[in-house]
Write a protein that holds these residues in place. Structure first.
Motif, PDB file in Angstrom:
ATOM      1  N   ARG A  14       0.829  -1.219   0.000  1.00 30.82           N
ATOM      2  CA  ARG A  14       0.000   0.000   0.000  1.00 30.82           C
ATOM      3  C   ARG A  14       0.855   1.258   0.000  1.00 30.82           C
ATOM      4  N   ASP A  17       2.232   1.665  -3.361  1.00 36.65           N
ATOM      5  CA  ASP A  17       1.200   2.122  -4.307  1.00 36.65           C
ATOM      6  C   ASP A  17       1.029   3.646  -4.250  1.00 36.65           C
ATOM      7  N   ALA A  18       1.051   4.199  -3.027  1.00 35.72           N
ATOM      8  CA  ALA A  18       0.894   5.652  -2.881  1.00 35.72           C
ATOM      9  C   ALA A  18       2.052   6.367  -3.581  1.00 35.72           C
ATOM     10  N   ARG A  21       1.866   6.024  -7.484  1.00 37.51           N
ATOM     11  CA  ARG A  21       0.835   6.792  -8.186  1.00 37.51           C
ATOM     12  C   ARG A  21       0.951   8.289  -7.982  1.00 37.51           C
ATOM     13  N   ARG A  22       1.440   8.686  -6.781  1.00 38.35           N
ATOM     14  CA  ARG A  22       1.405  10.115  -6.482  1.00 38.35           C
ATOM     15  C   ARG A  22       2.770  10.705  -6.174  1.00 38.35           C
ATOM     16  N   ARG A  85      -7.346  -1.618  -7.170  1.00 39.31           N
ATOM     17  CA  ARG A  85      -7.345  -0.335  -7.889  1.00 39.31           C
ATOM     18  C   ARG A  85      -8.170  -0.439  -9.173  1.00 39.31           C
TER      19      ARG A  85
END
Ligand SMILES: C[S@@+](CC[C@H](N)C(=O)[O-])C[C@H]1O[C@@H](n2cnc3c(N)ncnc32)[C@H](O)[C@@H]1O
Length: 230
Positions: A14, A17-18, A21-22, A85
């Motif tokens: 997780r 993933d953050a 993506r960002r 997602r």
């Protein structure tokens, strides 16, 4: 604490993933990879070491709804987040709007797919983790066959004079992002090993492909190579 790479990526899926993506500049880098890969509309694209699927939207934009995205990764935790997602992404859209993407657990060095319908393969930030990255790239070239496309996106220390002062910070970044115990098991600096593996993979791509293109971004820290298999 000793974690294997699949355990590490599963545990921190997780958080990864953050970042994926960002994080800063990730959109620019992911777009550069998809543009370099340049798949035809309707193409089937396999991404090796797909993580949580952060490249999928950029590839899907090019292959369209007739194309197909397949993500391969050996860490079950990242594949779980990738599927989550996708469910969020397509929740409010018709089933047909998605491009039939799927995620497969497997080793990037030994592609779990033997399908002559694969038109293009790519890897982002993964070849630095493979013990023999050049052999993996040759496998990917075999998978797509002559006329197929391959692209790589990687980070490595820069050779650009104005930016080299940031290499020590990059070295710490690589160490922090490696599973605990990596430096000990490699018996060398993870950044040095990553530099060598990235160079070997991009060289193997150039050897397997015609009309290759190579560009660097972010002061030379990011490298993108792409080509058409001969
Ligand atoms: C730094 S992450 C990059 C993820 C994704 N490509 C991205 O751009 O965000 C590296 C990923 O490669 C996967 N990986 C590393 N070695 C692998 C291997 N031999 N086979 C399959 N996946 C691998 C890891 O589990 C992790 O998800």
């Amino acid at each position: 604490m000793q974690l294997s790479a699949p355990e590490f990526y599963t545990r921190f899926a997780r958080a990864y993933d953050a970042l994926a993506r960002r994080g800063p500049f990730v959109a620019t880098l992911r777009r550069a990879l998809a543009d370099a890969l340049d798949p035809e509309p309707g193409a089937t694209v396999v991404e090796f070491g797909c993580g949580t699927g952060a490249n999928r939207p950029y590839i899907e934009e090019l292959v369209g709804s007739d194309g197909r995205y397949v993500g391969v990764d050996f860490a079950p935790g990242v594949l779980r987040v990738a599927r989550e997602r996708d469910r969020e992404r397509y929740r409010n859209r018709d089933e047909e709007d998605g491009n039939g993407g799927e995620y497969v657990r497997g080793d990037a060095a030994r592609p779990p797919l033997r399908d002559d319908g694969v038109d293009a393969c790519c890897g982002a930030f993964v070849v630095g983790m493979l013990p023999d990255p050049a052999a993996a790239v040759r496998e990917w070239a075999d998978l797509v066959g002559p006329g197929g496309r391959i692209a790589l996106l990687d980070l490595a220390r820069t050779t650009r004079p104005g930016w080299r002062a940031l290499n020590p910070a990059f070295r710490l970044f690589v160490r922090a992002g490696s599973p605990p115990g990596t430096a000990r098991s490699l018996e060398r600096s993870p950044a040095t090993v990553q530099d060598e593996r990235v160079a070997a993979a991009h060289r193997a791509l150039r050897e397997a492909c015609a009309d290759t293109e190579y560009r660097t971004l972010l002061g030379g820290f990011a490298r993108v190579s792409a080509g058409t298999v001969e």
